[in-house]
Design a protein around this motif. Structure first.
Motif, mmCIF file in Angstrom:
data_model
loop_
_atom_site.group_PDB
_atom_site.id
_atom_site.type_symbol
_atom_site.label_atom_id
_atom_site.label_comp_id
_atom_site.label_asym_id
_atom_site.label_seq_id
_atom_site.Cartn_x
_atom_site.Cartn_y
_atom_site.Cartn_z
ATOM 1 N N ALA A 1 19.971 21.596 1.111
ATOM 2 C CA ALA A 1 19.402 20.692 0.111
ATOM 3 C C ALA A 1 19.569 19.251 0.572
ATOM 4 O O ALA A 1 20.540 18.911 1.252
ATOM 5 C CB ALA A 1 20.090 20.890 -1.234
ATOM 6 N N ARG B 1 19.720 9.803 -7.588
ATOM 7 C CA ARG B 1 18.714 10.838 -7.869
ATOM 8 C C ARG B 1 18.455 11.697 -6.679
ATOM 9 O O ARG B 1 18.473 11.361 -5.596
ATOM 10 C CB ARG B 1 17.393 10.193 -8.295
ATOM 11 C CG ARG B 1 17.549 9.371 -9.518
ATOM 12 C CD ARG B 1 16.239 8.746 -9.901
ATOM 13 N NE ARG B 1 16.284 7.354 -9.485
ATOM 14 C CZ ARG B 1 15.317 6.699 -8.863
ATOM 15 N NH1 ARG B 1 14.202 7.294 -8.579
ATOM 16 N NH2 ARG B 1 15.438 5.454 -8.531
ATOM 17 N N LYS C 1 19.482 10.612 -3.277
ATOM 18 C CA LYS C 1 18.925 9.361 -2.766
ATOM 19 C C LYS C 1 19.381 8.223 -3.669
ATOM 20 O O LYS C 1 19.174 8.260 -4.872
ATOM 21 C CB LYS C 1 17.395 9.453 -2.757
ATOM 22 C CG LYS C 1 16.708 8.248 -2.196
ATOM 23 C CD LYS C 1 15.209 8.460 -2.177
ATOM 24 C CE LYS C 1 14.483 7.259 -1.667
ATOM 25 N NZ LYS C 1 13.032 7.455 -1.714
ATOM 26 N N ARG D 1 11.499 11.977 1.852
ATOM 27 C CA ARG D 1 12.297 11.249 2.841
ATOM 28 C C ARG D 1 11.533 11.214 4.150
ATOM 29 O O ARG D 1 10.785 12.128 4.470
ATOM 30 C CB ARG D 1 13.640 11.948 3.107
ATOM 31 C CG ARG D 1 14.419 12.305 1.863
ATOM 32 C CD ARG D 1 15.163 11.110 1.303
ATOM 33 N NE ARG D 1 15.684 11.328 -0.012
ATOM 34 C CZ ARG D 1 16.749 12.013 -0.340
ATOM 35 N NH1 ARG D 1 17.439 12.625 0.575
ATOM 36 N NH2 ARG D 1 17.148 12.117 -1.585
ATOM 37 N N LYS E 1 8.089 8.524 -4.302
ATOM 38 C CA LYS E 1 8.488 9.788 -4.925
ATOM 39 C C LYS E 1 9.957 10.046 -4.621
ATOM 40 O O LYS E 1 10.418 9.843 -3.505
ATOM 41 C CB LYS E 1 7.629 10.951 -4.415
ATOM 42 C CG LYS E 1 6.135 10.725 -4.536
ATOM 43 C CD LYS E 1 5.751 10.521 -5.972
ATOM 44 C CE LYS E 1 4.275 10.241 -6.108
ATOM 45 N NZ LYS E 1 3.897 9.795 -7.418
ATOM 46 N N SER E 2 10.700 10.518 -5.616
ATOM 47 C CA SER E 2 12.152 10.638 -5.459
ATOM 48 C C SER E 2 12.585 11.696 -4.450
ATOM 49 O O SER E 2 13.660 11.597 -3.883
ATOM 50 C CB SER E 2 12.804 10.921 -6.814
ATOM 51 O OG SER E 2 12.345 12.160 -7.317
ATOM 52 N N ASP E 3 11.776 12.714 -4.203
ATOM 53 C CA ASP E 3 12.186 13.782 -3.291
ATOM 54 C C ASP E 3 11.576 13.672 -1.898
ATOM 55 O O ASP E 3 11.611 14.620 -1.128
ATOM 56 C CB ASP E 3 11.822 15.144 -3.879
ATOM 57 C CG ASP E 3 12.667 15.469 -5.102
ATOM 58 O OD1 ASP E 3 13.789 14.932 -5.193
ATOM 59 O OD2 ASP E 3 12.213 16.249 -5.948
#
Length: 93
Positions: free
Chosen positions: A38, A93, A42, A22, A18-20
């Motif tokens: 924020a 992104r 990535k 970490r 998933k892009s968000d």
């Protein structure tokens, strides 16, 4: 025990797809809780490093963008110049 390790590994693979998402240390989490900000973009490419030589077509991340080398370079920061070594491809992104 092996089943738990595989389940954890599978979950991390899924979450990191998933892009968000970490993975951070507990210290990074505490620091963020004290001063929420924020997440930085990535990038899927390795970070540009001045001490590395880059060949034609190598990709790096720098200043929130993915860059591609037009020819061999060493110690030349990626910059958006017509005649420069680097070509800006897209934003991270």
């Amino acid at each position: 025990m092996i089943g738990y390790r595989k389940a954890l590994s599978d979950f991390l693979d899924y979450a990191l797809s998933k892009s968000d998402v970490r993975i951070v240390s507990h210290l990074e989490l505490v620091n963020w809780m004290e001063d929420p900000q924020a997440l930085p973009p990535k990038c899927d490419a390795e970070k540009w490093q001045s001490e590395h030589a880059y060949a034609n077509q190598n990709k790096v991340s720098f200043s929130g963008f993915i860059w591609q080398a037009k020819w061999w370079s060493y110690n030349e920061k990626p910059q958006d110049e017509n005649w420069g070594v680097w070509k800006k491809l897209n934003a991270c992104r």
